[in-house]
Write a protein that holds these residues in place. Structure first.
Motif, PDB file in Angstrom:
ATOM      1  N   ILE A   1       0.833  -1.207   0.000  1.00  0.00           N
ATOM      2  CA  ILE A   1       0.000   0.000   0.000  1.00  0.00           C
ATOM      3  C   ILE A   1       0.865   1.254   0.000  1.00  0.00           C
ATOM      4  CG2 ILE A   1      -1.728   1.302   1.297  1.00  0.00           C
ATOM      5  CD1 ILE A   1      -2.841  -1.175   0.014  1.00  0.00           C
ATOM      6  N   GLY A   2       1.909   1.256   0.831  1.00  0.00           N
ATOM      7  CA  GLY A   2       2.781   2.419   0.908  1.00  0.00           C
ATOM      8  C   GLY A   2       3.495   2.699  -0.395  1.00  0.00           C
ATOM      9  N   ALA A   3       3.956   1.634  -1.063  1.00  0.00           N
ATOM     10  CA  ALA A   3       4.650   1.806  -2.345  1.00  0.00           C
ATOM     11  C   ALA A   3       3.723   2.407  -3.387  1.00  0.00           C
ATOM     12  CB  ALA A   3       5.189   0.460  -2.824  1.00  0.00           C
ATOM     13  N   MET A   4       2.467   1.959  -3.417  1.00  0.00           N
ATOM     14  CA  MET A   4       1.514   2.496  -4.378  1.00  0.00           C
ATOM     15  C   MET A   4       1.187   3.956  -4.070  1.00  0.00           C
ATOM     16  SD  MET A   4      -1.030  -0.780  -4.780  1.00  0.00           S
ATOM     17  CE  MET A   4      -2.246   0.192  -5.642  1.00  0.00           C
ATOM     18  N   PHE A   5       1.071   4.283  -2.797  1.00  0.00           N
ATOM     19  CA  PHE A   5       0.738   5.648  -2.389  1.00  0.00           C
ATOM     20  C   PHE A   5       1.815   6.636  -2.837  1.00  0.00           C
ATOM     21  CE2 PHE A   5       1.394   8.838   1.082  1.00  0.00           C
ATOM     22  CZ  PHE A   5       0.323   9.650   0.760  1.00  0.00           C
ATOM     23  N   VAL A   6       3.061   6.330  -2.526  1.00  0.00           N
ATOM     24  CA  VAL A   6       4.157   7.221  -2.912  1.00  0.00           C
ATOM     25  C   VAL A   6       4.368   7.176  -4.426  1.00  0.00           C
ATOM     26  CG1 VAL A   6       6.610   7.714  -2.626  1.00  0.00           C
ATOM     27  CG2 VAL A   6       5.262   6.962  -0.665  1.00  0.00           C
ATOM     28  N   GLY A   7       4.284   5.983  -5.001  1.00  0.00           N
ATOM     29  CA  GLY A   7       4.558   5.816  -6.423  1.00  0.00           C
ATOM     30  C   GLY A   7       3.600   6.571  -7.315  1.00  0.00           C
ATOM     31  N   GLN A   8       2.321   6.613  -6.946  1.00  0.00           N
ATOM     32  CA  GLN A   8       1.345   7.312  -7.781  1.00  0.00           C
ATOM     33  C   GLN A   8       1.658   8.808  -7.871  1.00  0.00           C
ATOM     34  OE1 GLN A   8      -1.248   5.977  -9.673  1.00  0.00           O
ATOM     35  NE2 GLN A   8      -0.147   4.111  -9.147  1.00  0.00           N
ATOM     36  N   GLN A   9       2.047   9.398  -6.762  1.00  0.00           N
ATOM     37  CA  GLN A   9       2.390  10.817  -6.779  1.00  0.00           C
ATOM     38  C   GLN A   9       3.680  11.052  -7.562  1.00  0.00           C
ATOM     39  OE1 GLN A   9       1.524  12.999  -2.954  1.00  0.00           O
ATOM     40  NE2 GLN A   9       1.309  10.917  -2.176  1.00  0.00           N
ATOM     41  N   PHE A  10       4.636  10.155  -7.413  1.00  0.00           N
ATOM     42  CA  PHE A  10       5.890  10.271  -8.150  1.00  0.00           C
ATOM     43  C   PHE A  10       5.641  10.228  -9.660  1.00  0.00           C
ATOM     44  CE2 PHE A  10       9.583   8.527 -10.278  1.00  0.00           C
ATOM     45  CZ  PHE A  10      10.647   9.204  -9.701  1.00  0.00           C
ATOM     46  N   GLN A  11       4.841   9.263 -10.080  1.00  0.00           N
ATOM     47  CA  GLN A  11       4.644   9.076 -11.514  1.00  0.00           C
ATOM     48  C   GLN A  11       3.874  10.230 -12.147  1.00  0.00           C
ATOM     49  OE1 GLN A  11       3.239   4.894 -12.206  1.00  0.00           O
ATOM     50  NE2 GLN A  11       4.049   4.630 -10.147  1.00  0.00           N
ATOM     51  N   GLN A  12       2.871  10.737 -11.448  1.00  0.00           N
ATOM     52  CA  GLN A  12       2.071  11.813 -12.027  1.00  0.00           C
ATOM     53  C   GLN A  12       2.788  13.166 -11.961  1.00  0.00           C
ATOM     54  OE1 GLN A  12      -2.276  11.785 -11.274  1.00  0.00           O
ATOM     55  NE2 GLN A  12      -1.925   9.913 -10.120  1.00  0.00           N
ATOM     56  N   ASN A  13       3.502  13.412 -10.868  1.00  0.00           N
ATOM     57  CA  ASN A  13       4.112  14.725 -10.680  1.00  0.00           C
ATOM     58  C   ASN A  13       5.536  14.828 -11.223  1.00  0.00           C
ATOM     59  OD1 ASN A  13       1.822  15.753  -9.362  1.00  0.00           O
ATOM     60  ND2 ASN A  13       2.493  14.941  -7.395  1.00  0.00           N
ATOM     61  N   ILE A  14       6.282  13.758 -11.161  1.00  0.00           N
ATOM     62  CA  ILE A  14       7.668  13.785 -11.638  1.00  0.00           C
ATOM     63  C   ILE A  14       7.755  13.331 -13.091  1.00  0.00           C
ATOM     64  CG2 ILE A  14      10.000  12.893 -11.310  1.00  0.00           C
ATOM     65  CD1 ILE A  14       9.071  14.737  -9.098  1.00  0.00           C
ATOM     66  N   LEU A  15       7.110  12.212 -13.404  1.00  0.00           N
ATOM     67  CA  LEU A  15       7.205  11.665 -14.759  1.00  0.00           C
ATOM     68  C   LEU A  15       6.144  12.228 -15.692  1.00  0.00           C
ATOM     69  CD1 LEU A  15       7.997   7.927 -13.888  1.00  0.00           C
ATOM     70  CD2 LEU A  15       9.584   9.786 -14.378  1.00  0.00           C
ATOM     71  N   GLY A  16       5.166  12.944 -15.140  1.00  0.00           N
ATOM     72  CA  GLY A  16       4.136  13.557 -15.969  1.00  0.00           C
ATOM     73  C   GLY A  16       3.129  12.580 -16.537  1.00  0.00           C
ATOM     74  N   TYR A  17       2.947  11.422 -15.870  1.00  0.00           N
ATOM     75  CA  TYR A  17       1.996  10.428 -16.350  1.00  0.00           C
ATOM     76  C   TYR A  17       0.568  10.923 -16.166  1.00  0.00           C
ATOM     77  CZ  TYR A  17       5.510   6.668 -16.710  1.00  0.00           C
ATOM     78  OH  TYR A  17       6.581   5.892 -17.064  1.00  0.00           O
ATOM     79  N   SER A  18      -0.305  10.513 -17.075  1.00  0.00           N
ATOM     80  CA  SER A  18      -1.735  10.708 -16.859  1.00  0.00           C
ATOM     81  C   SER A  18      -2.194   9.723 -15.784  1.00  0.00           C
ATOM     82  CB  SER A  18      -2.502  10.456 -18.154  1.00  0.00           C
ATOM     83  OG  SER A  18      -2.439   9.068 -18.503  1.00  0.00           O
TER      84      SER A  18
ATOM     85  N   ILE B   1      10.267  27.277  -9.792  1.00  0.00           N
ATOM     86  CA  ILE B   1       9.473  26.633  -8.730  1.00  0.00           C
ATOM     87  C   ILE B   1       9.136  25.202  -9.107  1.00  0.00           C
ATOM     88  CG2 ILE B   1       7.258  26.672  -7.530  1.00  0.00           C
ATOM     89  CD1 ILE B   1       7.358  29.738  -7.673  1.00  0.00           C
ATOM     90  N   LEU B   2       8.742  24.983 -10.364  1.00  0.00           N
ATOM     91  CA  LEU B   2       8.406  23.626 -10.802  1.00  0.00           C
ATOM     92  C   LEU B   2       9.609  22.696 -10.714  1.00  0.00           C
ATOM     93  CD1 LEU B   2       6.101  24.254 -13.916  1.00  0.00           C
ATOM     94  CD2 LEU B   2       5.435  23.543 -11.611  1.00  0.00           C
ATOM     95  N   GLN B   3      10.753  23.180 -11.123  1.00  0.00           N
ATOM     96  CA  GLN B   3      11.955  22.362 -11.055  1.00  0.00           C
ATOM     97  C   GLN B   3      12.300  22.019  -9.602  1.00  0.00           C
ATOM     98  OE1 GLN B   3      15.366  24.148 -12.929  1.00  0.00           O
ATOM     99  NE2 GLN B   3      16.709  22.412 -12.508  1.00  0.00           N
ATOM    100  N   ALA B   4      12.181  23.007  -8.725  1.00  0.00           N
ATOM    101  CA  ALA B   4      12.470  22.771  -7.310  1.00  0.00           C
ATOM    102  C   ALA B   4      11.465  21.803  -6.695  1.00  0.00           C
ATOM    103  CB  ALA B   4      12.454  24.103  -6.553  1.00  0.00           C
ATOM    104  N   ALA B   5      10.197  21.929  -7.089  1.00  0.00           N
ATOM    105  CA  ALA B   5       9.156  21.042  -6.544  1.00  0.00           C
ATOM    106  C   ALA B   5       9.398  19.606  -6.979  1.00  0.00           C
ATOM    107  CB  ALA B   5       7.781  21.514  -6.998  1.00  0.00           C
ATOM    108  N   GLN B   6       9.747  19.410  -8.244  1.00  0.00           N
ATOM    109  CA  GLN B   6      10.012  18.064  -8.728  1.00  0.00           C
ATOM    110  C   GLN B   6      11.236  17.462  -8.056  1.00  0.00           C
ATOM    111  OE1 GLN B   6      10.211  18.504 -12.997  1.00  0.00           O
ATOM    112  NE2 GLN B   6       8.017  18.127 -13.242  1.00  0.00           N
ATOM    113  N   GLN B   7      12.265  18.264  -7.908  1.00  0.00           N
ATOM    114  CA  GLN B   7      13.481  17.787  -7.244  1.00  0.00           C
ATOM    115  C   GLN B   7      13.186  17.413  -5.791  1.00  0.00           C
ATOM    116  OE1 GLN B   7      16.854  20.442  -7.729  1.00  0.00           O
ATOM    117  NE2 GLN B   7      17.842  19.671  -5.862  1.00  0.00           N
TER     118      GLN B   7
END
Length: 533
Positions: free
Chosen positions: A288-305, A473-479
């Motif tokens: 559950i924890g991996a999915m929770f963190v991973g979903q935010q990573f993929q949408q916000n960092i990788l730009g996934y839909s 700001i976007l670059q800092a947020a992603q980092q």
């Protein structure tokens, strides 16, 4: 003393067993879809309400919190007053709670609706495994039924994310919380028609004082872990964790002195009970924890839909379903310890893989990590659930099923809360360091600094308000989000290693396991019996 078995049961399984199992699996499916529905929608929820990372953590953990804090008490109530009846009530209330969540007008209302959804699941979820244990006799058929229940329950977290991702392509964030409604209605009808009533239920009084204590104890523990790492709620979280420690002590004293304890500590002390329970809690919580963190990573960092992000975790569901039959066979031939450790190896491999995720990570590499975690959870969960139920008298099977559920619910809420808090703390710390290194810290107000460090969604709002600095700001947020994610995965890997150590040290080998379970069947029933082998 127990109620006589229903006339609808045979020596090994109930009449119309496939339909009964389908009805019970639908009940479990509803609960677990609701647990996962929020994760994929979190970025949209953050945008809709301008929510902080801590608020988003509470939205994500709300359903698991409600389920975890109520499941022990409601499992005992079901054992005494009717498992089928509480299952039907829980499925009905799930529909109401899901609608409230979908049409929430504030993040606070959404959090409350998510907790209510979890409490509704607390009525339904423990009774599904209790009824399997009561209706199927010990042996291969029960083991296979538990394996299917475990696999589908866990896979529902993946199904929920995928379906939510599809809905969010065309509809608003609230549609994700309506996913469980048609399944709950179908399960409601099927349970009423095919599931037998009042099978091997207890006639002992329910320890209501212990039940209330368990509710506040688990609520304080989960909320404390979810808030203690965030700077703005650290004091509140610390107070809650302190309260949880006190409540755990009071609850333990109550269970040792009550004439009819809610949680029989003589059973809980058994090696084949507490060791697999601890191991299952960590391994499912990690999923559950991996999915929770991973979903935010993929949408916000990788730009996934939302669809792309949800499709990346499909391999986890494939892995869970693929190994379920093999897990059942391994438990019978090699024992719980071997099968659980095999699962831990795969889950640890998945978390180590996540440590190397970055902004250029390809889709196949993401899916590989989820596949490994899914396979590992599939191997580990069946022996954990089976060992707990086999170690518990049928009259107290609600305690066993509540514990098996807590593996998922408490484990999920703890790991999601901890990893989410580590993510939030890592994000805030990294963004703070970037601001300090920029040389412009003195020109940024305290209010803007707090907004930038609050969450990725909050930082985006600041960027929209200051278009001249938007790219920086976007670059800092992603980092910062990437740094927080890596920290969360590292903590998850450490937790997995500790869980594997518990299983390795305390679970016996196959031959000893068979002897221990056989001895539990002949042990005296009173709580004072020396069952802590």
């Amino acid at each position: 003393m127990t109620s006589p078995p229903s006339s609808n049961t045979s020596a090994d399984a109930p009449e119309r067993a496939p339909f009964v199992l389908t009805a019970l699996i639908l009940g479990a499916l509803v609960c677990n879809i609701n647990l996962a529905a929020a994760n994929i929608a979190l970025p949209d929820i953050g945008d809709a309400f301008g929510a902080s990372q801590t608020s988003l953590n509470l939205v994500a953990v709300g359903c698991a919190l409600g389920l975890a804090m109520s499941v022990m008490y409601l499992g005992a109530v079901a054992d005494r007053y009717g498992r089928k009846q509480l299952l039907v009530l829980g499925l009905g209330l799930t529909v109401v709670a899901s609608v409230l969540a979908a049409f929430s007008v504030s993040v606070e209302m959404l959090i409350a609706a998510r907790v209510l959804t979890g409490i509704s699941a607390g009525m339904a979820y423990p009774t599904t495994l209790s009824l399997i244990t009561a209706l199927w006799s010990p042996g291969r058929r029960r083991t296979v039924a538990i394996a299917l229940w475990s696999a589908v329950s866990a896979t529902a977290t993946v199904i929920g994310s995928v379906l939510a991702g599809v809905l969010l392509l065309w509809f608003w964030w609230g549609s994700a919380f309506l996913l469980a409604v048609p399944i709950a209605l179908a399960g409601f009808v099927l349970v009423i028609i095919v599931v037998p009533s009042h099978v091997a239920e207890s006639d002992e009084p329910v320890d209501h004082v212990g039940g209330v204590l368990s509710v506040f104890m688990i609520a304080a523990l989960v909320l404390g872990l979810a808030t203690v790492f965030a700077p703005e709620t650290a004091v509140f979280g610390g107070v809650l964790l302190g309260a949880a420690v006190v409540l755990i002590g009071v609850f333990g004293w109550r269970q040792m002195t009550a004439r009819s304890p809610l949680y029989d500590l003589s059973v809980a002390r058994r090696r084949m009970f507490w060791a697999p329970a601890t191991g299952g809690l960590i391994v499912f919580g990690s999923l559950i924890g991996a999915m929770f963190v991973g979903q935010q990573f993929q949408q916000n960092i990788l730009g996934y839909s939302t669809l792309e992000a949800s499709l990346s975790i499909v391999p986890a569901g494939i892995g869970l379903l693929a190994v379920a039959p093999q897990s059942a066979k391994l438990v019978l031939t090699r024992g719980s310890r071997f099968t659980m450790l095999l699962g831990y190896v795969f889950v640890l491999a998945g978390f180590v893989t996540m440590l190397f995720w970055g902004e250029d990570t390809p889709f196949w590499y993401l899916s590989l990590a989820y596949l490994a975690i899914g396979i590992g959870a599939g191997f580990a969960m069946t022996p954990a659930s089976r060992a707990i139920t086999e170690s518990t008298p049928v009259r107290r099977v609600g305690m066993a099923s509540a514990t098996a559920d807590l593996q998922r619910d408490l484990g999920g809420s703890i790991m999601q809360g901890v990893l989410g808090a580590i993510l939030a703390a890592g994000f805030a710390r990294s963004f703070g360091a970037i601001i300090a290194e920029s040389g412009e810290a003195s020109s940024i107000s305290a209010e803007v600094t707090a907004a930038l460090q609050s969450s990725y969604a909050s930082a985006l709002q600041v960027a929209d308000q200051n278009p001249q600095y938007k790219d920086q700001i976007l670059q800092a947020a992603q980092q910062s989000l990437e740094a927080g994610s890596i920290a969360a995965y590292a903590v998850g890997a450490i937790a997995i290693a500790l869980g594997a150590a518990v299983v390795w040290i305390f679970l016996p080998g196959h031959a000893k396991e068979v002897d221990l379970v056989a001895s539990y069947g002949t042990a005296p029933e009173p709580a004072a019996a020396r069952a802590g082998q």
